[in-house]
Every structure is written in C-alpha cells, then in structure tokens.
Write a protein that holds these residues in place. Sequence first.
Motif, PDB file in Angstrom:
ATOM      1  N   MET A   2       0.844  -1.188   0.000  1.00  0.00           N
ATOM      2  CA  MET A   2       0.000   0.000   0.000  1.00  0.00           C
ATOM      3  C   MET A   2       0.885   1.246   0.000  1.00  0.00           C
ATOM      4  SD  MET A   2      -3.070   0.972   2.663  1.00  0.00           S
ATOM      5  CE  MET A   2      -3.831  -0.634   2.350  1.00  0.00           C
ATOM      6  N   PRO A   3       0.599   2.248  -0.847  1.00  0.00           N
ATOM      7  CA  PRO A   3       1.433   3.455  -0.897  1.00  0.00           C
ATOM      8  C   PRO A   3       1.477   4.166   0.452  1.00  0.00           C
ATOM      9  CG  PRO A   3      -0.051   3.362  -2.779  1.00  0.00           C
ATOM     10  CD  PRO A   3      -0.468   2.260  -1.862  1.00  0.00           C
ATOM     11  N   ASN A   4       2.631   4.763   0.763  1.00  0.00           N
ATOM     12  CA  ASN A   4       2.809   5.441   2.039  1.00  0.00           C
ATOM     13  C   ASN A   4       1.797   6.560   2.241  1.00  0.00           C
ATOM     14  OD1 ASN A   4       4.895   3.916   3.048  1.00  0.00           O
ATOM     15  ND2 ASN A   4       6.484   5.153   2.056  1.00  0.00           N
ATOM     16  N   ARG A   5       1.446   7.258   1.149  1.00  0.00           N
ATOM     17  CA  ARG A   5       0.495   8.365   1.292  1.00  0.00           C
ATOM     18  C   ARG A   5      -0.863   7.873   1.764  1.00  0.00           C
ATOM     19  NH1 ARG A   5       0.279  12.643  -3.489  1.00  0.00           N
ATOM     20  NH2 ARG A   5       2.430  12.788  -2.731  1.00  0.00           N
ATOM     21  N   ILE A   6      -1.283   6.713   1.244  1.00  0.00           N
ATOM     22  CA  ILE A   6      -2.574   6.155   1.657  1.00  0.00           C
ATOM     23  C   ILE A   6      -2.500   5.684   3.108  1.00  0.00           C
ATOM     24  CG2 ILE A   6      -4.226   4.307   1.241  1.00  0.00           C
ATOM     25  CD1 ILE A   6      -3.584   4.479  -1.696  1.00  0.00           C
ATOM     26  N   VAL A   7      -1.389   5.065   3.488  1.00  0.00           N
ATOM     27  CA  VAL A   7      -1.221   4.627   4.877  1.00  0.00           C
ATOM     28  C   VAL A   7      -1.261   5.824   5.818  1.00  0.00           C
ATOM     29  CG1 VAL A   7       0.358   3.532   6.500  1.00  0.00           C
ATOM     30  CG2 VAL A   7       0.066   2.570   4.211  1.00  0.00           C
ATOM     31  N   SER A   8      -0.583   6.895   5.439  1.00  0.00           N
ATOM     32  CA  SER A   8      -0.579   8.097   6.272  1.00  0.00           C
ATOM     33  C   SER A   8      -1.977   8.672   6.425  1.00  0.00           C
ATOM     34  CB  SER A   8       0.356   9.152   5.671  1.00  0.00           C
ATOM     35  OG  SER A   8       1.693   8.690   5.643  1.00  0.00           O
ATOM     36  N   LEU A   9      -2.720   8.695   5.326  1.00  0.00           N
ATOM     37  CA  LEU A   9      -4.086   9.211   5.367  1.00  0.00           C
ATOM     38  C   LEU A   9      -4.965   8.346   6.267  1.00  0.00           C
ATOM     39  CD1 LEU A   9      -6.142  11.254   4.309  1.00  0.00           C
ATOM     40  CD2 LEU A   9      -6.551   9.730   2.367  1.00  0.00           C
ATOM     41  N   MET A  10      -4.801   7.026   6.190  1.00  0.00           N
ATOM     42  CA  MET A  10      -5.588   6.129   7.022  1.00  0.00           C
ATOM     43  C   MET A  10      -5.266   6.321   8.500  1.00  0.00           C
ATOM     44  SD  MET A  10      -5.433   2.645   4.705  1.00  0.00           S
ATOM     45  CE  MET A  10      -6.170   1.669   6.000  1.00  0.00           C
ATOM     46  N   LEU A  43       1.992   9.395  15.978  1.00  0.00           N
ATOM     47  CA  LEU A  43       3.188  10.001  16.549  1.00  0.00           C
ATOM     48  C   LEU A  43       4.448   9.483  15.865  1.00  0.00           C
ATOM     49  CD1 LEU A  43       4.057  11.904  18.893  1.00  0.00           C
ATOM     50  CD2 LEU A  43       4.344   9.846  20.271  1.00  0.00           C
ATOM     51  N   ARG A  44       4.501   8.188  15.614  1.00  0.00           N
ATOM     52  CA  ARG A  44       5.701   7.604  15.015  1.00  0.00           C
ATOM     53  C   ARG A  44       5.816   7.923  13.521  1.00  0.00           C
ATOM     54  NH1 ARG A  44       5.643   1.710  18.144  1.00  0.00           N
ATOM     55  NH2 ARG A  44       6.158   2.573  20.208  1.00  0.00           N
ATOM     56  N   ARG A  45       4.696   8.127  12.858  1.00  0.00           N
ATOM     57  CA  ARG A  45       4.764   8.418  11.429  1.00  0.00           C
ATOM     58  C   ARG A  45       4.919   9.913  11.156  1.00  0.00           C
ATOM     59  NH1 ARG A  45       3.577   6.329   6.215  1.00  0.00           N
ATOM     60  NH2 ARG A  45       3.658   4.282   7.184  1.00  0.00           N
ATOM     61  N   PHE A  46       4.171  10.752  11.896  1.00  0.00           N
ATOM     62  CA  PHE A  46       4.143  12.187  11.596  1.00  0.00           C
ATOM     63  C   PHE A  46       4.992  13.032  12.535  1.00  0.00           C
ATOM     64  CE2 PHE A  46      -0.306  10.749  10.514  1.00  0.00           C
ATOM     65  CZ  PHE A  46      -0.043  10.566   9.172  1.00  0.00           C
ATOM     66  N   GLY A  47       5.273  12.517  13.741  1.00  0.00           N
ATOM     67  CA  GLY A  47       5.896  13.363  14.762  1.00  0.00           C
ATOM     68  C   GLY A  47       4.834  14.067  15.578  1.00  0.00           C
ATOM     69  N   VAL A  48       5.251  14.678  16.664  1.00  0.00           N
ATOM     70  CA  VAL A  48       4.293  15.233  17.608  1.00  0.00           C
ATOM     71  C   VAL A  48       3.656  16.523  17.110  1.00  0.00           C
ATOM     72  CG1 VAL A  48       5.207  14.171  19.687  1.00  0.00           C
ATOM     73  CG2 VAL A  48       6.287  16.205  18.813  1.00  0.00           C
ATOM     74  N   THR A  49       4.331  17.297  16.275  1.00  0.00           N
ATOM     75  CA  THR A  49       3.767  18.571  15.843  1.00  0.00           C
ATOM     76  C   THR A  49       2.535  18.363  14.977  1.00  0.00           C
ATOM     77  OG1 THR A  49       5.913  19.664  15.925  1.00  0.00           O
ATOM     78  CG2 THR A  49       4.218  20.701  14.591  1.00  0.00           C
ATOM     79  N   LEU A  50       2.638  17.533  13.945  1.00  0.00           N
ATOM     80  CA  LEU A  50       1.494  17.291  13.078  1.00  0.00           C
ATOM     81  C   LEU A  50       0.392  16.543  13.824  1.00  0.00           C
ATOM     82  CD1 LEU A  50       0.166  17.506  10.378  1.00  0.00           C
ATOM     83  CD2 LEU A  50       1.424  15.489   9.603  1.00  0.00           C
TER      84      LEU A  50
END
Length: 331
Positions: free
Chosen positions: A1-9, A240-247
Amino acid sequence: MPNRIVSLMIAAGFVVCWSSGFVGGRLATEADMPVLALFVWRFLLAALVVGAWWYLTFRRPVSGSEVRYEMLIGSLTMGGYLLGVILALEFGVSAGIAALITALQPLLAAAVAGPLLGERLGRRGWTGMTLALIGVALCVGDDLGGERGAPAWAYALPLLSVASVTLGSLLSVRRAATLPLPVALLAQLIAATGIFLVAALLDGGGKLPPPKPEPLTLAALAWLVVLSSLGGYGFFVASLRRFGVTLTSSLVHLTPGVTLLWAAIMFGERPGTAGMTGMVLAGAGALLAICGVRRSDPTRRGPDARHVPRTWSTGESRGAAHRAPSPQTPY
C-alpha cells in the motif's frame, strides 16, 4: 500500500477514534446505569486487555517508583481529564462543545507552560488563541440555550479537565519514561479506574453496580473500550511515530468538527448559527495559533529546554516520542 494512503488512514483513524471518546461519553449518559460506574468498568476492561498484552510480551521486572509516577500522571491525564468531561456531558453540555473546549488544551499549555519549557507563542499565536477563545465563547453561549439545558457552571468542568491534563503533561516531561509501553499504559489505566471508582462510590452511596446486559450499556462499553481506549491510543502512537508530535497535535483540532457531526447524527445535537460561527472561528484561531507555535525560533531555545507538554497521556520514552521527523515542537 502506498505510504500516502497509509498516512491518510492513520490520520483519519486517529481523528475518528479520538473524537469517539466524547461521543462514547455522551452515549454512556443514556445507558441504563450510572455513567460513572460504567466508566469504572470501561477502564477495568481496558486494563485487563492491556494487562494481557503486557503478560504475553513484556514479562520482566519494572521499577516500582516509575510505576507510581506513571499512575500519578494517569490519574491526571486520564482520570481527572475524563471525569471533568463526563460530568459536563451528564449535566447537559453537548459533546461537540465539550470537545471544542478541551481541544484548546494545546494552546493553553503553550501559553501557560511554554515559557517555562522553552517555547513561546508569537504574535500570530496569541492572535489565534484570542480568536479561538472568542469562538468557544460563541459556541458556549449558543449551547446555553440548547435543549439539554446545561447550567452555566457546567461549562467550567471541561476547563478543569484541561487544567488536569496540562498538569499531568507537565509532570510527564520532568523526566524521561523508561517503562515499556504496555506497563505504562496499564499503570495509567489502573489509576484512572481508581479515580472513577471513588467518584462512582460517592455517587452511588458506596455501591458499584455491575454492567447491565442490555444493548445500550453493552454498546457504550464496547464503544469506549475498543474505539476510545484501544483505538484512540493505538492510532495516537501510530500517528506520533509516522508524523511526529507537531502534526499529530494539529490533528487534535479536527476532532471537535468530527464530534459535532457524530453528535448531530446520533443524538440530534445541532448548533445554531452562532454555534456554527463560533466553531469555524475557534478552528481557524486554533490553526493560526498552531502556526505561530511552529514558527517560533528554535535557535533561541536553550540546550536544556524541554518540550511543551502534550495533550495525551503516553508511556513511550521521550526519544521514541520524537523519533518521527518533526522539525518543530508542539505542546
């Protein structure tokens, strides 16, 4: 699965599950048993699930002092925080307004605790906070005339929740956590169980009724354990692990709108024109304030400056919390 889709999910899952806590609390107020007692069983069941996770994966000695410190943090960031929210819902505050008030915690933490921990809101941040507070005031004024008829003082209960979680967050950054994640979460859940047990016993004359085997009560329990406790926390860690705490902190400001939509569909809680205007104004102000925090100059921070406290109660080490790429610091 593309990373962008995983991030969105992951982002969508976090916002939905984080919002589910307010909707689940509202659902619990309609169950055929005292809402405080229901929350005791909610935390106890979640603790049993996490305890099984710990037993199967992390069976090794842990520090008693670290466990007690984590329980202190959990009593504030889980117990005190949710107790204020649930009491507000029980006294008639709508779920969307409760979510909106508590979503201001990152801004209040940045304003109150930020100077102590090395972060300051700039002019844009203070402007955004002012707009957000005006928006909340409009929403509260609109909700005061609502069908549920909450008294004016009930709207102070979510503010007490904000104070509780901010204090717990301040304590959480005073020293790095060393406990494994399931142990820390189990300690916090046990502490929250204790807080709600005392409240339920005081409310019920020393008695704690068991959950009734009726559909609404069982649905509220399943909702709170699966979506709010395990789903909300699990997606938080993944975010938290994918985006970091700010996002991740920025995503919190999407929860009031989602909560409002759920409350409108499930309970018919629809704000008036002033409420909708206030919701939009509060969201815009919160985003503007977050941008102000992001643009604070990191070069002015001392080498020993700590991060501004986070909204959530977490058991990960400080290093793990910031492992994901995140050029700035949140609350």
